[in-house]
Design an enzyme around this catalytic site. Structure first.
Site, PDB file in Angstrom:
ATOM      1  N   ASN A 100       0.808  -1.229   0.000  1.00 14.16           N
ATOM      2  CA  ASN A 100       0.000   0.000   0.000  1.00 14.16           C
ATOM      3  C   ASN A 100       0.841   1.279   0.000  1.00 14.16           C
ATOM      4  OD1 ASN A 100       0.755  -0.664   2.611  1.00 14.16           O
ATOM      5  ND2 ASN A 100      -0.995   0.352   3.522  1.00 14.16           N
ATOM      6  N   GLY A 145       1.755  -6.173   7.254  1.00 13.03           N
ATOM      7  CA  GLY A 145       0.807  -6.736   6.298  1.00 13.03           C
ATOM      8  C   GLY A 145      -0.481  -7.094   6.994  1.00 13.03           C
ATOM      9  N   THR A 155      -3.513  -9.203   8.985  1.00 14.26           N
ATOM     10  CA  THR A 155      -3.531  -9.935  10.257  1.00 14.26           C
ATOM     11  C   THR A 155      -3.444 -11.448  10.027  1.00 14.26           C
ATOM     12  OG1 THR A 155      -4.638  -8.166  11.434  1.00 14.26           O
ATOM     13  CG2 THR A 155      -4.952 -10.375  12.325  1.00 14.26           C
ATOM     14  N   ALA A 156      -4.121 -11.957   8.993  1.00 15.65           N
ATOM     15  CA  ALA A 156      -4.081 -13.408   8.741  1.00 15.65           C
ATOM     16  C   ALA A 156      -2.652 -13.839   8.377  1.00 15.65           C
ATOM     17  CB  ALA A 156      -5.045 -13.773   7.620  1.00 15.65           C
ATOM     18  N   THR A 157      -1.973 -13.043   7.551  1.00 18.33           N
ATOM     19  CA  THR A 157      -0.592 -13.387   7.192  1.00 18.33           C
ATOM     20  C   THR A 157       0.299 -13.303   8.430  1.00 18.33           C
ATOM     21  OG1 THR A 157      -1.042 -12.248   5.114  1.00 18.33           O
ATOM     22  CG2 THR A 157       1.204 -12.974   5.468  1.00 18.33           C
ATOM     23  N   GLU A 172       3.223  -5.628  12.322  1.00 16.41           N
ATOM     24  CA  GLU A 172       2.353  -4.457  12.147  1.00 16.41           C
ATOM     25  C   GLU A 172       1.222  -4.898  11.246  1.00 16.41           C
ATOM     26  OE1 GLU A 172       2.775  -1.357  13.392  1.00 16.41           O
ATOM     27  OE2 GLU A 172       4.430  -2.185  14.542  1.00 16.41           O
ATOM     28  N   CYS A 226      -3.242   1.349   6.410  1.00 17.24           N
ATOM     29  CA  CYS A 226      -3.673   0.628   7.604  1.00 17.24           C
ATOM     30  C   CYS A 226      -4.288   1.571   8.630  1.00 17.24           C
ATOM     31  CB  CYS A 226      -2.481  -0.099   8.216  1.00 17.24           C
ATOM     32  SG  CYS A 226      -1.090   0.991   8.523  1.00 17.24           S
ATOM     33  N   GLU A 282       7.219  -0.050  16.154  1.00 15.23           N
ATOM     34  CA  GLU A 282       8.301   0.402  15.283  1.00 15.23           C
ATOM     35  C   GLU A 282       8.420   1.909  15.442  1.00 15.23           C
ATOM     36  OE1 GLU A 282       7.614  -1.230  11.398  1.00 15.23           O
ATOM     37  OE2 GLU A 282       7.803  -3.263  12.161  1.00 15.23           O
TER      38      GLU A 282
HETATM   39  P1  NDP Z   1      -0.237  -9.279   3.082  1.00 10.15           P
HETATM   40  O1  NDP Z   1      -0.314  -9.772   4.463  1.00 10.15           O
HETATM   41  O2  NDP Z   1      -0.922 -10.035   2.018  1.00 10.15           O
HETATM   42  O3  NDP Z   1       1.279  -9.152   2.593  1.00 10.15           O
HETATM   43  C1  NDP Z   1       2.265  -8.396   3.229  1.00 10.15           C
HETATM   44  C2  NDP Z   1       3.626  -8.878   2.791  1.00 10.15           C
HETATM   45  O4  NDP Z   1       3.812 -10.208   3.249  1.00 10.15           O
HETATM   46  C3  NDP Z   1       3.798  -8.951   1.274  1.00 10.15           C
HETATM   47  O5  NDP Z   1       5.158  -8.710   0.946  1.00 10.15           O
HETATM   48  C4  NDP Z   1       3.437 -10.395   0.984  1.00 10.15           C
HETATM   49  O6  NDP Z   1       3.950 -10.825  -0.241  1.00 10.15           O
HETATM   50  C5  NDP Z   1       4.090 -11.077   2.157  1.00 10.15           C
HETATM   51  N1  NDP Z   1       3.561 -12.392   2.495  1.00 10.15           N
HETATM   52  C6  NDP Z   1       2.346 -12.927   2.210  1.00 10.15           C
HETATM   53  N2  NDP Z   1       2.264 -14.182   2.710  1.00 10.15           N
HETATM   54  C7  NDP Z   1       3.448 -14.442   3.328  1.00 10.15           C
HETATM   55  C8  NDP Z   1       3.989 -15.565   4.031  1.00 10.15           C
HETATM   56  N3  NDP Z   1       3.279 -16.677   4.223  1.00 10.15           N
HETATM   57  N4  NDP Z   1       5.232 -15.471   4.529  1.00 10.15           N
HETATM   58  C9  NDP Z   1       5.958 -14.354   4.378  1.00 10.15           C
HETATM   59  N5  NDP Z   1       5.522 -13.260   3.701  1.00 10.15           N
HETATM   60  C10 NDP Z   1       4.271 -13.305   3.191  1.00 10.15           C
HETATM   61  O7  NDP Z   1      -0.715  -7.781   3.158  1.00 10.15           O
HETATM   62  P2  NDP Z   1      -0.951  -6.796   1.968  1.00 10.15           P
HETATM   63  O8  NDP Z   1       0.282  -6.691   1.131  1.00 10.15           O
HETATM   64  O9  NDP Z   1      -2.237  -7.180   1.340  1.00 10.15           O
HETATM   65  O10 NDP Z   1      -1.075  -5.404   2.738  1.00 10.15           O
HETATM   66  C11 NDP Z   1      -2.247  -4.957   3.266  1.00 10.15           C
HETATM   67  C12 NDP Z   1      -2.326  -5.254   4.750  1.00 10.15           C
HETATM   68  O11 NDP Z   1      -1.230  -4.658   5.432  1.00 10.15           O
HETATM   69  C13 NDP Z   1      -3.546  -4.646   5.375  1.00 10.15           C
HETATM   70  O12 NDP Z   1      -4.146  -5.574   6.241  1.00 10.15           O
HETATM   71  C14 NDP Z   1      -3.018  -3.478   6.165  1.00 10.15           C
HETATM   72  O13 NDP Z   1      -3.813  -3.096   7.241  1.00 10.15           O
HETATM   73  C15 NDP Z   1      -1.689  -3.971   6.593  1.00 10.15           C
HETATM   74  N6  NDP Z   1      -0.808  -2.848   6.920  1.00 10.15           N
HETATM   75  C16 NDP Z   1      -0.482  -2.620   8.233  1.00 10.15           C
HETATM   76  C17 NDP Z   1       0.299  -1.530   8.581  1.00 10.15           C
HETATM   77  C18 NDP Z   1       0.669  -1.279  10.020  1.00 10.15           C
HETATM   78  O14 NDP Z   1       1.590  -0.489  10.257  1.00 10.15           O
HETATM   79  N7  NDP Z   1       0.022  -1.893  10.988  1.00 10.15           N
HETATM   80  C19 NDP Z   1       0.785  -0.593   7.575  1.00 10.15           C
HETATM   81  C20 NDP Z   1       0.395  -0.935   6.233  1.00 10.15           C
HETATM   82  C21 NDP Z   1      -0.372  -2.036   5.942  1.00 10.15           C
HETATM   83  P3  NDP Z   1       3.063 -10.766  -1.572  1.00 10.15           P
HETATM   84  O15 NDP Z   1       2.348  -9.463  -1.587  1.00 10.15           O
HETATM   85  O16 NDP Z   1       4.084 -10.867  -2.605  1.00 10.15           O
HETATM   86  O17 NDP Z   1       2.129 -11.915  -1.493  1.00 10.15           O
END
Ligand code: NDP
Length: 482
Positions: free
Chosen positions: A150, A226, A228-230, A248, A282, A462
């Site tokens: 994002n 990323g 929450t599920a991941t 985060e 987020c 962070e």
């Molecule tokens: P994801 O959880 O799908 O992905 C985040 C990162 O993790 C990507 O680089 C993704 O790769 C990677 N990833 C996915 N699966 C795995 C795994 N099993 N092991 C290791 N890495 C993995 O999130 P999004 O990219 O869809 O981002 C949106 C989410 O991030 C939202 O829920 C948002 O709220 C959260 N977010 C939180 C922030 C905070 O500071 N709390 C700030 C910004 C966003 P790939 O994309 O290549 O699959």
């Protein structure tokens, strides 16, 4: 078509197995580049390079590390226009947002941690009159930084900069959905004289190379931003090996509007909080809770403001709403709007896919900014993160009800509070379950503060020295003397 490369041991390296993934432009739906679909062979090379670089980098003076980060910050600044355009094309965000938020903040992250490297300190405690305790903080070694799509370069630099400043070597993985600015950044690392192996960037999928990074025995800590599920999946993989984790995660943040607010400032602030970056931040305020006595007046004014936003070509400097990041994400958002309708929500504006005027964007992934009302706090629309331009409006009746509704989700990332009553603001800030409470503002940041979420929004913080401490192993030395 441009093919991106990994960055391993200071070199731009094609993936060992020769596999690539297509990278589409959200505004057009057309593939415009390809990125490495990295695998275990690439990871082994990156970890070996990082391990080889670690002794010198961790032993270098803080001043030396700071200078490398400063040079990178300057190169990001000098190339800001090019990077902003790349970020806008790659992500679908308005170029004005990339140019005023993402890229300046990426440069500021590097600058900040360059300074922090030279100011980092540790603790010493005199115990009684004959004992001195002090704490050494050693860098961990090779650490992983995994960032989302994002705010691509902004969040990537936010993670890697404290790790590098503290003396670690890094394996970075940007999202496969937005790899471009991290790739351009790796070229800037070469220009900045970053020693080979200190930072390595691997492209590819989350479940593929992302999971392999998390599972690699050479990786000592994982900093992840990323969903929450991941985050839960990563925590489950890392816990049995006792890896340090900073997570985060998602949010479902409330904006609380009181009758005594500064009207114009609040309208502008809640609009920005709801729809910046098409609601894909987020910290976005996706639940706007309004004091019942002004609910209808505020709602009508809010609808007017949302309808006035221009959904357009992200590369047009006047566009305020660009494309959402992918076809799959657009379908997810549209599905959430359908759910809201099924739950009995009234769509006040937006509510579907939209086609901007620009001919080149005919097949792009655009969602009209959408406002929904009439849904209770327990419905899915007010519980689940949509992460798109969809905001739900609800009235509240007094402070107690406002706090109860605000806290009624599994998330606890951020909240914003709009009122001119100072006592109320302090009172409520204490009660809101959120890692960040903004009062009469949104998204202002001070890089020294600990940033992160409560509840299912993550663990760890962070920012500032907190982030640098995460990337170190404390060792206490206790000396008794006579
Ligand atoms: P994801 O959880 O799908 O992905 C985040 C990162 O993790 C990507 O680089 C993704 O790769 C990677 N990833 C996915 N699966 C795995 C795994 N099993 N092991 C290791 N890495 C993995 O999130 P999004 O990219 O869809 O981002 C949106 C989410 O991030 C939202 O829920 C948002 O709220 C959260 N977010 C939180 C922030 C905070 O500071 N709390 C700030 C910004 C966003 P790939 O994309 O290549 O699959």
């Amino acid at each position: 078509m441009e093919r991106l490369a990994n960055y391993i041991n200071g070199e731009l390296s094609p993936p060992v197995a020769g596999r690539y993934l297509d990278n589409p432009e959200p505004a057009t739906g057309l593939i415009y580049s390809q990125l490495p679909d990295s695998g275990g062979e690439d990871l082994d090379l990156a970890v070996a390079a990082a391990e080889a670089a670690f002794p010198d980098w961790s032993a270098a003076t803080a001043d030396h590390r700071a200078r490398v980060l400063q040079r990178l910050a300057r190169l990001v600044r000098d190339n800001a226009a090019m990077l902003a355009r790349a970020e806008s094309v790659d992500n679908g965000k308005p170029i004005s947002v990339a140019a005023t938020v993402d890229i300046p903040r990426a440069s500021a992250n590097l600058e900040f941690f360059a300074a922090a490297a030279t100011q980092f300190h540790s603790e010493a405690h005199a115990t009684d009159h004959n004992t001195l305790n002090y704490t050494l903080r050693h860098p961990l070694g090779v650490v992983a930084c995994i960032s989302p799509w994002n705010l691509p370069l902004y969040l990537f630099t936010w993670k890697i900069a404290p790790a590098l400043a503290a003396g670690n070597c890094v394996i970075g993985k940007p999202s496969e959905i937005t790899p471009m600015t991290a790739y351009l950044f790796s070229r800037l690392c070469q220009d900045a004289g970053m020693p080979p192996g200190v930072l390595n960037i691997l492209h590819g999928t989350g479940p593929g190379i992302g999971q392999q990074i998390v599972d690699h025995p050479g990786v000592k800590a994982i900093s992840f931003t990323g969903g929450t599920a991941t985050g839960a999946r990563i925590a489950a993989s890392a816990a049995p090996r006792f890896r340090k984790l900073s997570l985060e995660l998602g949010g479902k943040n409330p904006s609380l509007v009181f009758a005594d607010c500064d009207w114009e400032r609040t309208l502008e602030g809640t609009l920005r909080a709801g729809f910046s970056n098409q609601g894909q931040i987020c910290l976005c305020g996706s639940r706007v809770l309004v004091e019942a006595s002004i609910y209808e007046r505020f709602r009508d004014a809010f609808v007017e403001q949302v309808e006035a936003m221009t959904v357009g070509d992200p590369l047009d400097p006047d566009t305020s709403q660009g494309a959402v990041v992918s076809a799959a994400h657009m379908e997810k958002i549209l599905g959430c709007i359908d759910t809201a309708r099924q739950e009995g929500g009234r769509v006040l504006c937006g509510g579907g896919r939209v086609q901007p005027d620009a001919a080149r964007c005919r097949d792009g992934w655009f969602v009209a900014p959408t406002l929904i009302e009439g849904l209770g706090p327990d419905c899915r629309t007010n519980q689940e993160e949509i992460f798109g331009p969809v905001v739900s409006l609800s009235p509240f009746d007094g402070e107690e009800d406002a706090v109860a509704q605000a806290n009624a989700t599994r998330y606890g990332l951020a909240a914003s509070l709009w009122s001119r009553d100072v006592d109320r603001c302090h009172r409520m800030a204490r009660q809101l379950e959120a890692g960040m409470v903004w009062v009469n503002c949104w998204m202002l940041r001070d890089l020294r503060t600990p940033m992160g979420g409560m509840k299912d929004s993550g663990v760890g913080r962070e920012g500032g020295f907190e982030a640098m401490r995460f990337f170190t192993e404390p060792k206490n030395v206790c000396i008794s003397y006579r």
